[in-house]
Design an enzyme around this catalytic site. Structure first.
Site, PDB file in Angstrom:
ATOM      1  CG  ASN A 298      -1.810   1.432   1.372  1.00  0.00           C
ATOM      2  OD1 ASN A 298      -2.109   1.843   0.242  1.00  0.00           O
ATOM      3  ND2 ASN A 298      -2.202   1.150   2.320  1.00  0.00           N
ATOM      4  CD1 TRP A 299       3.103   0.987  -3.123  1.00  0.00           C
ATOM      5  CD2 TRP A 299       3.619   1.779  -4.984  1.00  0.00           C
ATOM      6  NE1 TRP A 299       3.548   0.095  -3.846  1.00  0.00           N
ATOM      7  CE2 TRP A 299       3.857   0.593  -5.094  1.00  0.00           C
ATOM      8  CE3 TRP A 299       3.542   3.623  -5.684  1.00  0.00           C
ATOM      9  CZ2 TRP A 299       4.593   0.697  -6.709  1.00  0.00           C
ATOM     10  CZ3 TRP A 299       3.909   3.108  -7.095  1.00  0.00           C
ATOM     11  CH2 TRP A 299       4.515   1.768  -7.250  1.00  0.00           C
ATOM     12  CE  LYS A 300      -0.216   3.260   4.426  1.00  0.00           C
ATOM     13  NZ  LYS A 300      -0.330   3.392   6.558  1.00  0.00           N
TER      14      LYS A 300
ATOM     15  CG  HIS B 290      -6.190   1.670   5.436  1.00  0.00           C
ATOM     16  ND1 HIS B 290      -5.312   2.605   6.400  1.00  0.00           N
ATOM     17  CD2 HIS B 290      -4.525   0.738   5.396  1.00  0.00           C
ATOM     18  CE1 HIS B 290      -4.127   2.414   6.394  1.00  0.00           C
ATOM     19  NE2 HIS B 290      -3.361   1.363   5.989  1.00  0.00           N
TER      20      HIS B 290
ATOM     21  CD  GLU C  39      -2.789   5.637   6.655  1.00  0.00           C
ATOM     22  OE1 GLU C  39      -2.808   5.511   6.089  1.00  0.00           O
ATOM     23  OE2 GLU C  39      -1.919   5.009   7.409  1.00  0.00           O
TER      24      GLU C  39
ATOM     25  CD  GLU D  48      -3.011  -2.657   7.246  1.00  0.00           C
ATOM     26  OE1 GLU D  48      -1.381  -2.285   6.903  1.00  0.00           O
ATOM     27  OE2 GLU D  48      -4.173  -1.533   7.095  1.00  0.00           O
TER      28      GLU D  48
ATOM     29  N   GLY E 188       3.165   2.133  10.299  1.00  0.00           N
ATOM     30  CA  GLY E 188       4.018   3.419  10.790  1.00  0.00           C
ATOM     31  C   GLY E 188       4.623   4.081  11.979  1.00  0.00           C
TER      32      GLY E 188
ATOM     33  CB  SER F 259       5.886  -1.583  12.142  1.00  0.00           C
ATOM     34  OG  SER F 259       5.128  -0.526  12.151  1.00  0.00           O
TER      35      SER F 259
ATOM     36  N   GLY G  99       3.074  -1.187   3.711  1.00  0.00           N
ATOM     37  CA  GLY G  99       2.985   0.256   3.877  1.00  0.00           C
ATOM     38  C   GLY G  99       3.841   1.029   3.458  1.00  0.00           C
ATOM     39  N   GLY G 100       5.635   1.546   4.737  1.00  0.00           N
ATOM     40  CA  GLY G 100       6.103   2.184   4.543  1.00  0.00           C
ATOM     41  C   GLY G 100       7.077   1.427   4.059  1.00  0.00           C
TER      42      GLY G 100
HETATM   43  P1  13P Z   1       3.385   0.133   7.526  1.00  0.00           P
HETATM   44  O1  13P Z   1       3.377  -1.479   6.982  1.00  0.00           O
HETATM   45  O2  13P Z   1       3.828   1.446   7.123  1.00  0.00           O
HETATM   46  O3  13P Z   1       2.838   0.450   9.181  1.00  0.00           O
HETATM   47  O4  13P Z   1       1.807   0.481   6.993  1.00  0.00           O
HETATM   48  C1  13P Z   1       1.225  -0.726   7.572  1.00  0.00           C
HETATM   49  C2  13P Z   1      -0.272  -0.056   5.915  1.00  0.00           C
HETATM   50  O5  13P Z   1      -1.050   0.256   6.720  1.00  0.00           O
HETATM   51  C3  13P Z   1      -0.757  -1.234   5.005  1.00  0.00           C
HETATM   52  O6  13P Z   1      -1.750  -0.639   5.086  1.00  0.00           O
END
Ligand code: 13P
Length: 253
Positions: free
Chosen positions: A9-11, A98, A100, A170, A176, A216, A237-238
């Protein structure tokens, strides 16, 4: 046999050119992995990059996801992107719910019910996210929070619809933050989620359900989490913004 998935997920990251470069690097690195049909790689770039990323990726185990979609099919909804539009440019998955989006865009179960129906109507696969906040875990409410998130949206589906859903657990406190759920915490919640789905839809559905862990995940911790019985992959994510680390995580499956 359950489908194993690692989804990136590149956000809201990367310019168009950076995204294309990243997709190309992931495509090149996954060349040797493309014979393993039990593992799917999913890339979820921003809307603007999707068509370009589709063109750039030709490995058969790479699939493209959107990070969101509209609640409605079409019409006067300025700024929205429909499930049908996503389907027609090559998306096979849509991430929904998600944390967020729940936190910053007020997405509640009512909204998510509409979105999941749009995605399923287009024969795409929703990756339905759930997970508790830190205070909810600390007060012992994490199971109830996750059960409510799931029952309020997924229990409205038919058995056949549920068969095409992927769930991502999640925990919000792990997203994050660099703090990952322990392998025991991940397994415990994934087993609980599978039981909820078994109780409602039966074993034949829950047996096939892929449940991804997100929060993470890095090359250093992916393997121990993915080894858990009820963990069928990850939502990253990251670490998905760098081709090498993303592919390292894929190889940990
Ligand atoms: P991180 O891997 O950056 O913690 O993000 C997880 C995430 O929200 C994937 O959708």
């Amino acid at each position: 046999m359950r489908k194993k998935i690692v989804a990136g997920n590149w956000k809201m990251n990367t310019t168009f050119n950076e995204g294309i470069k990243l997709a190309k690097a992931i495509n090149d690195l996954s060349e040797n992995l493309s014979n393993d049909e039990t593992v799917e790689i999913v890339i979820a770039p921003p809307f603007t990059h999707i068509s370009g990323v589709v063109k750039e990726t030709n490995q058969k185990n790479i699939h493209i996801a959107a990070q969101n979609c509209a609640t409605e099919k079409n019409g006067a909804f300025t700024g929205e992107v429909s499930a049908e539009m996503l389907k027609t440019i090559g998306c096979q998955y849509v991430i929904l719910g998600h944390s967020e989006r729940r936190a910053y865009y007020n997405e509640n179960s009512e909204v998510l019910n509409k979105k999941i129906n749009q995605v399923l109507a287009e024969h795409m696969i929703p990756i339905f996210c759930c997970g508790e906040q830190l205070a909810e875990r600390n007060s012992g409410n994490h199971f109830k929070v996750v059960a409510d998130q799931i029952s309020e949206v997924l229990f409205n589906l038919t058995e056949t619809q549920m068969e095409s859903v992927v769930i991502a657990y999640e925990p919000v406190w792990a997203i994050g933050t660099g703090v990952t759920a322990s392998k025991e915490q991940a397994q415990e919640m994934h087993a609980y989620i599978r039981k909820i789905i078994t109780d409602k839809f039966g074993l034949s559905v829950s047996d096939k359900l892929s449940i991804l862990y997100g929060g993470s995940v890095k090359p250093a911790n992916a393997k121990e989490i993915f080894e858990q019985l009820d963990v069928d992959g990850g939502l990253i994510g990251g670490a998905s913004l760098e081709a090498d680390s993303f592919i390292e995580i894929v190889k940990s499956l």
